[in-house]
Write a protein that holds these residues in place. Sequence first.
Motif, PDB file in Angstrom:
ATOM      1  N   VAL A 103       0.871  -1.177   0.000  1.00 53.04           N
ATOM      2  CA  VAL A 103       0.000   0.000   0.000  1.00 53.04           C
ATOM      3  C   VAL A 103       0.911   1.230   0.000  1.00 53.04           C
ATOM      4  CG1 VAL A 103      -1.762   1.278   1.282  1.00 53.04           C
ATOM      5  CG2 VAL A 103      -1.803  -1.231   1.263  1.00 53.04           C
ATOM      6  N   PRO A 104       0.704   2.168  -0.907  1.00 51.88           N
ATOM      7  CA  PRO A 104       1.580   3.348  -0.943  1.00 51.88           C
ATOM      8  C   PRO A 104       1.601   4.062   0.409  1.00 51.88           C
ATOM      9  CG  PRO A 104       0.171   3.287  -2.883  1.00 51.88           C
ATOM     10  CD  PRO A 104      -0.323   2.215  -1.944  1.00 51.88           C
ATOM     11  N   LEU A 105       2.800   4.258   0.927  1.00 51.90           N
ATOM     12  CA  LEU A 105       2.998   4.874   2.239  1.00 51.90           C
ATOM     13  C   LEU A 105       3.923   6.066   2.102  1.00 51.90           C
ATOM     14  CD1 LEU A 105       2.921   4.977   5.384  1.00 51.90           C
ATOM     15  CD2 LEU A 105       4.737   3.235   5.357  1.00 51.90           C
ATOM     16  N   SER A 106       3.459   7.211   2.591  1.00 55.17           N
ATOM     17  CA  SER A 106       4.283   8.410   2.691  1.00 55.17           C
ATOM     18  C   SER A 106       4.394   8.778   4.162  1.00 55.17           C
ATOM     19  CB  SER A 106       3.642   9.578   1.925  1.00 55.17           C
ATOM     20  OG  SER A 106       3.550   9.277   0.551  1.00 55.17           O
ATOM     21  N   VAL A 107       5.567   9.221   4.561  1.00 47.76           N
ATOM     22  CA  VAL A 107       5.832   9.612   5.938  1.00 47.76           C
ATOM     23  C   VAL A 107       6.413  11.016   5.924  1.00 47.76           C
ATOM     24  CG1 VAL A 107       7.201   9.132   8.006  1.00 47.76           C
ATOM     25  CG2 VAL A 107       6.257   7.233   6.678  1.00 47.76           C
ATOM     26  N   MET A 108       5.772  11.933   6.670  1.00 51.78           N
ATOM     27  CA  MET A 108       6.330  13.277   6.805  1.00 51.78           C
ATOM     28  C   MET A 108       6.677  13.504   8.272  1.00 51.78           C
ATOM     29  SD  MET A 108       5.296  16.980   5.263  1.00 51.78           S
ATOM     30  CE  MET A 108       3.751  17.223   6.114  1.00 51.78           C
ATOM     31  N   PRO A 109       7.975  13.514   8.569  1.00 51.01           N
ATOM     32  CA  PRO A 109       8.397  13.723   9.945  1.00 51.01           C
ATOM     33  C   PRO A 109       8.028  15.111  10.464  1.00 51.01           C
ATOM     34  CG  PRO A 109      10.182  12.809   8.630  1.00 51.01           C
ATOM     35  CD  PRO A 109       9.101  13.236   7.682  1.00 51.01           C
ATOM     36  N   CYS A 110       8.100  15.216  11.762  1.00 49.11           N
ATOM     37  CA  CYS A 110       8.024  16.506  12.440  1.00 49.11           C
ATOM     38  C   CYS A 110       9.046  16.422  13.564  1.00 49.11           C
ATOM     39  CB  CYS A 110       6.632  16.782  12.995  1.00 49.11           C
ATOM     40  SG  CYS A 110       6.516  18.410  13.772  1.00 49.11           S
ATOM     41  N   THR A 111      10.239  16.886  13.272  1.00 47.69           N
ATOM     42  CA  THR A 111      11.363  16.778  14.189  1.00 47.69           C
ATOM     43  C   THR A 111      12.164  18.067  14.185  1.00 47.69           C
ATOM     44  OG1 THR A 111      12.703  15.845  12.425  1.00 47.69           O
ATOM     45  CG2 THR A 111      11.602  14.273  13.864  1.00 47.69           C
ATOM     46  N   SER A 112      12.930  18.270  15.236  1.00 53.44           N
ATOM     47  CA  SER A 112      13.836  19.423  15.303  1.00 53.44           C
ATOM     48  C   SER A 112      15.196  19.016  14.742  1.00 53.44           C
ATOM     49  CB  SER A 112      13.998  19.875  16.755  1.00 53.44           C
ATOM     50  OG  SER A 112      14.733  18.907  17.482  1.00 53.44           O
ATOM     51  N   THR A 113      16.034  20.001  14.526  1.00 50.54           N
ATOM     52  CA  THR A 113      17.392  19.705  14.059  1.00 50.54           C
ATOM     53  C   THR A 113      18.152  18.886  15.090  1.00 50.54           C
ATOM     54  OG1 THR A 113      18.143  21.849  14.909  1.00 50.54           O
ATOM     55  CG2 THR A 113      17.559  21.734  12.558  1.00 50.54           C
ATOM     56  N   ALA A 114      17.885  19.092  16.373  1.00 55.37           N
ATOM     57  CA  ALA A 114      18.563  18.308  17.407  1.00 55.37           C
ATOM     58  C   ALA A 114      18.171  16.837  17.301  1.00 55.37           C
ATOM     59  CB  ALA A 114      18.231  18.855  18.795  1.00 55.37           C
ATOM     60  N   LEU A 115      16.891  16.560  17.034  1.00 53.88           N
ATOM     61  CA  LEU A 115      16.450  15.169  16.923  1.00 53.88           C
ATOM     62  C   LEU A 115      16.922  14.526  15.623  1.00 53.88           C
ATOM     63  CD1 LEU A 115      12.870  15.502  18.398  1.00 53.88           C
ATOM     64  CD2 LEU A 115      14.858  14.447  19.484  1.00 53.88           C
ATOM     65  N   THR A 116      16.895  15.262  14.536  1.00 49.95           N
ATOM     66  CA  THR A 116      17.348  14.680  13.270  1.00 49.95           C
ATOM     67  C   THR A 116      18.861  14.479  13.265  1.00 49.95           C
ATOM     68  OG1 THR A 116      17.432  16.850  12.195  1.00 49.95           O
ATOM     69  CG2 THR A 116      15.427  15.553  11.900  1.00 49.95           C
ATOM     70  N   ALA A 117      19.577  15.109  14.194  1.00 48.88           N
ATOM     71  CA  ALA A 117      21.022  14.901  14.307  1.00 48.88           C
ATOM     72  C   ALA A 117      21.352  13.546  14.936  1.00 48.88           C
ATOM     73  CB  ALA A 117      21.659  16.015  15.131  1.00 48.88           C
ATOM     74  N   HIS A 118      20.369  12.919  15.552  1.00 47.71           N
ATOM     75  CA  HIS A 118      20.622  11.595  16.130  1.00 47.71           C
ATOM     76  C   HIS A 118      20.994  10.642  14.992  1.00 47.71           C
ATOM     77  CE1 HIS A 118      19.996   7.728  18.006  1.00 47.71           C
ATOM     78  NE2 HIS A 118      20.046   8.355  19.191  1.00 47.71           N
ATOM     79  N   PRO A 119      22.039   9.843  15.161  1.00 53.41           N
ATOM     80  CA  PRO A 119      22.499   9.000  14.047  1.00 53.41           C
ATOM     81  C   PRO A 119      21.468   7.990  13.551  1.00 53.41           C
ATOM     82  CG  PRO A 119      23.674   8.452  16.080  1.00 53.41           C
ATOM     83  CD  PRO A 119      22.865   9.691  16.354  1.00 53.41           C
ATOM     84  N   GLN A 120      20.524   7.587  14.394  1.00 50.82           N
ATOM     85  CA  GLN A 120      19.530   6.613  13.940  1.00 50.82           C
ATOM     86  C   GLN A 120      18.548   7.222  12.943  1.00 50.82           C
ATOM     87  OE1 GLN A 120      19.482   3.249  14.396  1.00 50.82           O
ATOM     88  NE2 GLN A 120      17.863   3.346  12.858  1.00 50.82           N
ATOM     89  N   PHE A 121      18.316   8.525  13.024  1.00 51.13           N
ATOM     90  CA  PHE A 121      17.319   9.139  12.149  1.00 51.13           C
ATOM     91  C   PHE A 121      17.667   8.935  10.680  1.00 51.13           C
ATOM     92  CE2 PHE A 121      15.407  12.642   9.767  1.00 51.13           C
ATOM     93  CZ  PHE A 121      14.078  12.447  10.081  1.00 51.13           C
TER      94      PHE A 121
END
Length: 178
Positions: free
Chosen positions: A113-131
Motif C-alpha cells: 500500500v503506498p505509504l508516505s511519511v512526513m516527519p516533524c522533528t527538530s534539528t537536534a532530533l534529526t542529528a541523532h544518528p539513527q534518524f
Amino acid sequence: MPAPVLYLLGSAAPPVLDAAKAVRLGRSLGWDVVLGLTPTAADWLRDDLAGLEELTGHPVKSRYRRPGDPDVLPPADAVLFAPATLNSVNSLALGITTSWVIGYAAEAIGKGVPLSVMPCTSTALTAHPQFDRSVETLRGAGVRVLLGEGFHVPDEPGRGNPAVYPWAAALQAVTGRG
C-alpha cells in the motif's frame, strides 16, 4: 464509485492538533479519510475525538483491536503518516510495532500500500544518528519520506511553528500532485 481511502496516521507532535484541518484538506482532494493516532496523540486530542469521528465518518483508531472484534474500517488505498516523530520514524524503520499506528504503517509496507511519511522533528532530533539510518531504511522499502524543501524542514529546538506544517504539500504528494 466510492472515494479512495486514505489512512492519515499521526503521532504526538504539535501539528497533530490540526488533524481536523488535515482531514478537511484530504477530503477536498477526494479522499475518504480514516484517522489513526498514537495513544499519546489520541490523548492530546481526547476532547476532539467525537468531532473527528463525525468529520471522517469513521472511528478514530489508536489501539489494536481485540482478537475476534470486527474490523470496521475500510482498507486503505494509500497511507500518510504525518506528523511522524523521531520515535515513530525509528520504530517504523526498525519494525517495532508497539502501537497500532506503527503496526498499520509497517503492514502497509508489506502489503504494497503506498505509504508516505512526513516527519516533524527538530534539528537536534534529526542529528541523532539513527534518524538518517531510519529514513534510508524506509526509502529502501519503498516509503516516500517527505523531508526537506517543500515538505518538513526541521527547525532549531523550540522554534518550530505547527501552523506552518505543510499538510497541503503532503496530501498533494500522496494524491500524486506533488
